[in-house]
Design a protein around this motif. Structure first.
Motif, mmCIF file in Angstrom:
data_model
loop_
_atom_site.group_PDB
_atom_site.id
_atom_site.type_symbol
_atom_site.label_atom_id
_atom_site.label_comp_id
_atom_site.label_asym_id
_atom_site.label_seq_id
_atom_site.Cartn_x
_atom_site.Cartn_y
_atom_site.Cartn_z
ATOM 1 N N LEU A 163 0.877 -1.246 -0.008
ATOM 2 C CA LEU A 163 -0.103 0.003 -0.025
ATOM 3 C C LEU A 163 0.822 1.158 -0.116
ATOM 4 O O LEU A 163 0.636 2.274 -0.733
ATOM 5 N N GLU A 164 1.908 1.290 0.738
ATOM 6 C CA GLU A 164 2.699 2.430 0.885
ATOM 7 C C GLU A 164 3.413 2.761 -0.395
ATOM 8 O O GLU A 164 3.560 3.907 -0.863
ATOM 9 N N GLN A 165 3.836 1.528 -1.176
ATOM 10 C CA GLN A 165 4.480 1.590 -2.557
ATOM 11 C C GLN A 165 3.462 2.419 -3.668
ATOM 12 O O GLN A 165 3.913 3.061 -4.309
ATOM 13 N N PHE A 166 2.083 2.080 -3.347
ATOM 14 C CA PHE A 166 1.297 2.603 -4.451
ATOM 15 C C PHE A 166 0.818 4.168 -3.800
ATOM 16 O O PHE A 166 1.027 5.102 -4.622
ATOM 17 N N GLU A 167 0.733 4.492 -2.595
ATOM 18 C CA GLU A 167 0.288 5.675 -2.143
ATOM 19 C C GLU A 167 1.517 6.781 -2.368
ATOM 20 O O GLU A 167 1.287 7.779 -2.424
ATOM 21 N N SER A 168 2.884 6.229 -2.034
ATOM 22 C CA SER A 168 3.936 7.198 -2.171
ATOM 23 C C SER A 168 4.231 7.813 -3.457
ATOM 24 O O SER A 168 4.995 8.629 -3.777
ATOM 25 N N GLY A 169 3.595 6.993 -4.575
ATOM 26 C CA GLY A 169 3.946 7.139 -6.072
ATOM 27 C C GLY A 169 4.926 6.408 -6.306
ATOM 28 O O GLY A 169 5.434 6.529 -7.719
ATOM 29 N N GLU A 170 5.507 5.583 -5.787
ATOM 30 C CA GLU A 170 6.542 4.693 -6.125
ATOM 31 C C GLU A 170 6.190 3.736 -7.368
ATOM 32 O O GLU A 170 6.868 3.726 -8.442
ATOM 33 N N VAL A 171 4.949 3.138 -7.656
ATOM 34 C CA VAL A 171 4.357 2.528 -8.602
ATOM 35 C C VAL A 171 4.342 3.353 -9.937
ATOM 36 O O VAL A 171 4.456 2.999 -10.827
ATOM 37 N N GLY A 172 3.782 4.509 -9.560
ATOM 38 C CA GLY A 172 3.620 5.530 -10.821
ATOM 39 C C GLY A 172 4.871 5.875 -11.108
ATOM 40 O O GLY A 172 4.985 6.046 -12.500
ATOM 41 N N TYR A 173 5.832 6.163 -10.512
ATOM 42 C CA TYR A 173 7.378 6.351 -10.897
ATOM 43 C C TYR A 173 7.806 5.087 -11.642
ATOM 44 O O TYR A 173 8.480 5.491 -12.901
ATOM 45 N N LEU A 174 7.613 3.960 -11.297
ATOM 46 C CA LEU A 174 8.048 2.817 -12.094
ATOM 47 C C LEU A 174 7.376 2.844 -13.695
ATOM 48 O O LEU A 174 8.002 2.579 -14.691
ATOM 49 N N PHE A 175 6.074 3.166 -13.470
ATOM 50 C CA PHE A 175 5.515 3.154 -14.845
ATOM 51 C C PHE A 175 6.099 4.466 -15.792
ATOM 52 O O PHE A 175 6.180 4.459 -17.094
ATOM 53 N N SER A 176 6.372 5.588 -15.094
ATOM 54 C CA SER A 176 6.728 6.737 -15.706
ATOM 55 C C SER A 176 8.282 6.674 -16.359
ATOM 56 O O SER A 176 8.691 6.959 -17.375
ATOM 57 N N GLN A 177 8.833 5.504 -15.994
ATOM 58 C CA GLN A 177 10.135 5.186 -16.311
ATOM 59 C C GLN A 177 10.290 4.164 -17.494
ATOM 60 O O GLN A 177 11.306 3.943 -17.910
ATOM 61 N N ILE A 178 9.360 3.602 -17.862
ATOM 62 C CA ILE A 178 9.091 2.806 -18.913
ATOM 63 C C ILE A 178 9.434 3.311 -20.136
ATOM 64 O O ILE A 178 8.499 4.484 -20.555
ATOM 65 N N HIS A 179 10.440 3.166 -20.965
ATOM 66 C CA HIS A 179 10.550 3.507 -22.326
ATOM 67 C C HIS A 179 10.293 2.575 -23.439
ATOM 68 O O HIS A 179 11.337 1.530 -23.554
ATOM 69 N N SER A 180 9.247 2.427 -24.020
ATOM 70 C CA SER A 180 8.661 1.569 -24.831
ATOM 71 C C SER A 180 7.923 2.108 -25.790
ATOM 72 O O SER A 180 6.740 2.843 -25.668
ATOM 73 N N PRO A 181 8.131 1.669 -27.051
ATOM 74 C CA PRO A 181 7.118 2.283 -28.262
ATOM 75 C C PRO A 181 5.838 1.706 -28.058
ATOM 76 O O PRO A 181 4.690 2.128 -28.759
ATOM 77 N N THR A 182 5.545 0.465 -27.212
ATOM 78 C CA THR A 182 4.319 -0.059 -27.165
ATOM 79 C C THR A 182 3.535 0.525 -25.839
ATOM 80 O O THR A 182 2.408 0.316 -25.473
ATOM 81 N N LEU A 183 4.148 1.654 -25.090
ATOM 82 C CA LEU A 183 3.617 1.992 -23.739
ATOM 83 C C LEU A 183 2.756 3.284 -23.996
ATOM 84 O O LEU A 183 3.356 4.171 -24.864
ATOM 85 N N ARG A 184 1.454 3.245 -23.820
ATOM 86 C CA ARG A 184 0.745 4.247 -24.188
ATOM 87 C C ARG A 184 1.168 5.490 -23.237
ATOM 88 O O ARG A 184 1.847 5.230 -22.331
ATOM 89 N N LYS A 185 0.681 6.738 -23.438
ATOM 90 C CA LYS A 185 0.963 7.755 -22.513
ATOM 91 C C LYS A 185 0.714 7.550 -21.066
ATOM 92 O O LYS A 185 -0.461 7.166 -20.905
ATOM 93 N N TYR A 186 1.516 7.821 -20.498
ATOM 94 C CA TYR A 186 1.304 7.580 -18.757
ATOM 95 C C TYR A 186 0.597 8.748 -18.348
ATOM 96 O O TYR A 186 1.097 9.826 -18.473
ATOM 97 N N GLY A 187 -0.629 8.359 -17.664
ATOM 98 C CA GLY A 187 -1.387 9.681 -17.281
ATOM 99 C C GLY A 187 -0.970 10.238 -15.953
ATOM 100 O O GLY A 187 -1.036 11.482 -15.842
ATOM 101 N N GLY A 188 -0.414 9.500 -15.151
ATOM 102 C CA GLY A 188 0.065 10.171 -13.839
ATOM 103 C C GLY A 188 -0.556 9.520 -12.611
ATOM 104 O O GLY A 188 -1.592 8.861 -12.545
#
Length: 199
Positions: A163-188
């Motif tokens: 829960l802490e990893q979700f609420e702190s934004g850590e999971v969002g950060y992991l999504f934001s660091q994905i660099h892939s042509p198949t990844l749609r725009k990360y909303g935030g």
């Protein structure tokens, strides 16, 4: 197949999962277009109880399932009861209860093969009847890639985050660091407002 609008099953009695062992759902691609499916209450005395009961050779993407309960004998999930060569991407599952007589439940897939994959997806508040958090697949066969589920403890291999990893934004950060042509725009994710990141 393409979903054109949100679907709310709150007042619908007798929901039947899409796809069976005898006739699996096999549409090549199911595009959810970012729509939400909610309000399903499905209780059956059989296996593979989910939105899609049995799925084979299909891509399912861009859909959210929420505010639902699924109960059955085995292979109970929010999205897929039994998956064979299925790729799921951009799926969010939240506020779902799963009940299986034999305990075989999975938030996105209950039973899966090694050719199935869960990509760019989130499972947040998916619980067993006793309140225990449910992992992505029950059997651990599907590949988990850049996807995260709320769990009691951290297990990076299975995408399990606290829960802490979700609420702190850590999971969002992991999504934001994905660099892939198949990844749609990360909303935030707005910390303190959004419980989990979105696309």
């Amino acid at each position: 197949i393409s979903l054109k609008a949100d679907l709310d099953f709150t007042d619908i009695v007798g929901f039947v999962p899409i796809g069976t062992e005898e006739s699996p759902f096999n549409a090549l691609t199911f595009e959810g277009n970012g729509h939400t499916v909610s309000g399903i209450a499905c209780e059956l005395n059989e296996g593979y109880v989910a939105l899609f009961g049995v799925v084979k050779d299909t891509f399912i993407e861009n859909i959210k399932l929420t505010d639902s309960t699924f109960a059955g004998v085995s292979g109970v999930s929010a999205l897929i009861g039994k998956a064979t060569n299925v790729q799921v991407s951009y799926v969010t599952v939240d506020n779902v209860t799963l009940i299986a007589a034999d305990g075989c439940v999975g938030s996105v897939m209950a039973i899966s093969d090694e050719m199935s994959e869960i990509v760019y997806s989130i499972s947040y508040d998916v619980l067993r009847e006793d309140g225990a958090k449910v992992p992505f697949p029950s059997d651990g066969h599907a590949v988990i890639n850049n996807s995260y589920c709320l769990a009691e403890s951290h297990n990076a291999t299975r995408g399990e985050m606290t829960l802490e990893q979700f609420e702190s934004g850590e999971v969002g950060y992991l999504f934001s660091q994905i660099h892939s042509p198949t990844l749609r725009k990360y909303g935030g994710q707005e910390i303190g407002v959004d419980r989990y990141p979105y696309f």
